[in-house]
Design an enzyme around this catalytic site. Structure first.
Site, PDB file in Angstrom:
ATOM      1  CB  VAL A 229      45.904  34.131  44.783  1.00  0.00           C
ATOM      2  CG1 VAL A 229      44.917  33.228  44.788  1.00  0.00           C
ATOM      3  CG2 VAL A 229      47.391  33.322  44.870  1.00  0.00           C
ATOM      4  CB  ALA A 230      49.495  36.866  40.777  1.00  0.00           C
ATOM      5  NE  ARG A 231      47.832  43.570  42.572  1.00  0.00           N
ATOM      6  CZ  ARG A 231      47.870  43.232  43.687  1.00  0.00           C
ATOM      7  NH1 ARG A 231      47.469  42.119  43.984  1.00  0.00           N
ATOM      8  NH2 ARG A 231      48.356  44.030  44.742  1.00  0.00           N
ATOM      9  CG  ASP A 254      41.336  36.724  45.335  1.00  0.00           C
ATOM     10  OD1 ASP A 254      39.881  36.731  45.506  1.00  0.00           O
ATOM     11  OD2 ASP A 254      41.849  37.640  45.833  1.00  0.00           O
ATOM     12  CD  GLU A 259      40.647  42.765  40.555  1.00  0.00           C
ATOM     13  OE1 GLU A 259      41.036  43.392  41.739  1.00  0.00           O
ATOM     14  OE2 GLU A 259      41.319  41.788  40.196  1.00  0.00           O
ATOM     15  CG  HIS A 278      41.781  41.582  44.486  1.00  0.00           C
ATOM     16  ND1 HIS A 278      42.304  42.524  43.582  1.00  0.00           N
ATOM     17  CD2 HIS A 278      42.579  41.248  45.199  1.00  0.00           C
ATOM     18  CE1 HIS A 278      43.644  42.547  44.138  1.00  0.00           C
ATOM     19  NE2 HIS A 278      43.784  41.941  45.122  1.00  0.00           N
ATOM     20  CB  VAL A 279      38.175  38.351  49.247  1.00  0.00           C
ATOM     21  CG1 VAL A 279      37.052  39.189  48.905  1.00  0.00           C
ATOM     22  CG2 VAL A 279      37.831  36.864  48.671  1.00  0.00           C
TER      23      VAL A 279
END
Length: 314
Positions: A229-231, A254, A259, A278-279
């Site tokens: 859930v970082a990058r 995520d 991306e 990415h939510v």
């Protein structure tokens, strides 16, 4: 000394934000082609949320009078490359306090959905198949949080009721918290082999770019779950694909690299992977927290007081 008649670029209409000081000039810009005013007159720039680095950085070169650049994200990597275009002394602030709840919620959702086999249940429902069986529980698992800032801490808050065997923590600097020690990245080789679930909540910077490489993944035990859930850039996608396709590891992502994940990319159909677009911060909790942050920051700015959440000063 107070700041007066300064232009502030906001990604929300000013009338939608309670508590804004009256002695600033608010202009609405959410990344459209036309600027709402002269960028050179902007003193406080609030970066449009989730519009990508091109839009975030587009006006920076012309913002010769800007004093504060405020992101509405926890990460600043979409803005940071453009900071060299700004005058000296500009403060870059992030949105600490805005995304912790939503990102931590999604993290737990990804863990539970992955461990309990929800993707397979959804596919089974589509085919009218009853896919019963035994699945891993979060209870009694060992969890490692890589990136123990405010989001990492919020994730541990939500892990507390799940009866995990252990939660280990890693951050840039070692320290002691009420819950236990926080280790450094240098300790990862000793921590990874004991981690059933590895959660990535670290910022993307030179020390974390590609951190999760083939060696990192090889140190994780068979059947372990990687949650990002970082990058996306924190993970070497090619190395992760190799582990997923071998069936040795699982992942819940995520964020991805690249991306958005393009059509035809092998990660879409890799086994044992759950992908969300990415939510992590995109929930109903975002706007009220973001608006409260902006009202507080701009009140301090208008009064000539130090703003908060300063990540770096140019």
């Amino acid at each position: 000394m107070t700041v007066t008649t300064a232009d502030v670029w906001l990604p929300f209409p000013a009338e939608e934000i309670d508590g804004l000081p009256e002695d600033l000039n608010y202009l609405f810009w959410d990344g459209g082609t036309e600027y709402p005013g002269n960028p050179a007159d902007c003193a406080y720039y609030v970066v449009p949320y989730m519009k990508g680095p091109e839009i975030a950085q587009r006006p920076l070169a012309a913002m010769s009078g800007v004093q504060v650049v405020q992101t509405l994200s926890a990460g600043i990597d979409h803005v940071e490359p453009g900071l060299g275009l700004l005058p000296a002394g500009v403060r870059l602030c992030n949105a600490k306090g805005v995304h912790e709840a939503s990102t931590a919620e999604l993290t737990l959702a990804l863990i539970l959905a992955s461990l309990r086999g929800f993707p397979g249940f959804v596919h089974g429902q589509d085919k009218e198949e009853w896919r019963s069986g035994f699945y891993p529980a979060l209870a009694d698992e060992s969890v490692l949080i890589v990136g123990y800032g405010s989001i990492g801490s919020a994730i541990e808050d939500r892990l507390a009721p799940f009866e995990c065997a252990r939660v280990a923590r890693v951050a840039r600097s070692a320290r002691t918290t009420a819950r236990g020690p926080v280790h450094t990245l240098d300790d990862l080789p000793a921590l990874l082999p004991e981690a059933d679930v590895v959660i990535l909540s670290t910022p993307l910077n030179p020390s974390t770019q590609g951190l999760v490489d083939a060696d990192f993944l090889a140190a994780m035990p068979d059947g372990a779950l990687l949650v990002n859930v970082a990058r996306g850039g924190v993970v070497d996608t090619k190395a992760l694909l190799a582990e997923l396709e071998s069936g040795r590891l699982r992942a819940a992502l995520d964020v991805t690299d690249p991306e958005p994940l393009p059509q035809g990319h092998p990660l879409w159909h890799a086994p044992n992977v759950l992908i969300t677009p990415h939510v992590g911060g995109s929930t109903s909790a975002f706007e009220p927290r973001a608006k409260r942050l902006l009202a507080a920051q701009l009140t301090r700015f208008a009064a000539g007081e130090p703003v908060r959440n300063v990540v770096t000063t140019g």
